[in-house]
Design a protein around this motif. Structure first.
Motif, PDB file in Angstrom:
ATOM      1  N   ARG A   1      -9.770   8.052   1.836  1.00 43.94           N
ATOM      2  CA  ARG A   1      -9.239   6.902   1.862  1.00 43.94           C
ATOM      3  C   ARG A   1      -9.913   6.186   0.660  1.00 43.94           C
ATOM      4  NH1 ARG A   1      -6.398   4.522   5.544  1.00 43.94           N
ATOM      5  NH2 ARG A   1      -6.253   5.541   7.358  1.00 43.94           N
TER       6      ARG A   1
ATOM      7  N   GLY B   1      -7.491   4.352  -1.695  1.00 45.47           N
ATOM      8  CA  GLY B   1      -7.385   2.775  -1.970  1.00 45.47           C
ATOM      9  C   GLY B   1      -7.726   2.296  -3.424  1.00 45.47           C
TER      10      GLY B   1
ATOM     11  N   GLU C   1      -1.137   4.199  -1.847  1.00 45.27           N
ATOM     12  CA  GLU C   1      -2.049   4.479  -0.794  1.00 45.27           C
ATOM     13  C   GLU C   1      -1.637   5.518   0.135  1.00 45.27           C
ATOM     14  OE1 GLU C   1      -5.951   2.858   1.492  1.00 45.27           O
ATOM     15  OE2 GLU C   1      -4.560   1.465   1.056  1.00 45.27           O
TER      16      GLU C   1
ATOM     17  N   ALA D   1       0.718  -1.159  -0.031  1.00 40.47           N
ATOM     18  CA  ALA D   1      -0.029  -0.001   0.061  1.00 40.47           C
ATOM     19  C   ALA D   1       0.923   1.138   0.060  1.00 40.47           C
ATOM     20  CB  ALA D   1      -1.030   0.043   1.261  1.00 40.47           C
TER      21      ALA D   1
END
Length: 101
Positions: free
Chosen positions: A38, A42, A25, A22
């Motif tokens: 988010r 994401g 992200e 991630a």
């Protein structure tokens, strides 16, 4: 029907892979532009998982903090940078398509 199930299994394996930590992200969430969104960050990470290697993701994540670095890579004469930029553009197009709100 079998193809859909197989594609879903492959996608699940890719997204569950610990190599994809991630990075995109986290960089997105920390950027001024995303403002902690988010869902958007994401989604962008999901697009990165589909289109970029873990190494490419580490490199691309640096662009969130230093956008000028992206410009330097885009304008570079290096074959490696050119190949990376093609993959990065593909990632951007994929993220744009997947993450439209």
């Amino acid at each position: 029907m079998y193809r859909i199930a197989a594609a879903t299994a492959v996608l699940a394996a890719i997204l569950a892979n610990p190599l994809f930590a991630a990075q995109i992200e986290r960089a997105c969430l920390n950027s001024d532009r995303a403002q902690g969104n988010r869902a958007l960050c994401g989604c962008i990470q999901d697009a990165a998982n589909l289109t970029l290697t873990a190494r490419d993701q580490r490199r691309a994540a640096t662009f969130f903090a230093d956008p000028h670095r992206a410009q330097e890579v885009r304008q570079s004469d290096s074959r490696n940078d050119e190949a990376f930029w093609k993959r990065y553009r593909n990632f951007g197009q994929t993220a744009e398509t997947f993450c439209r709100s």
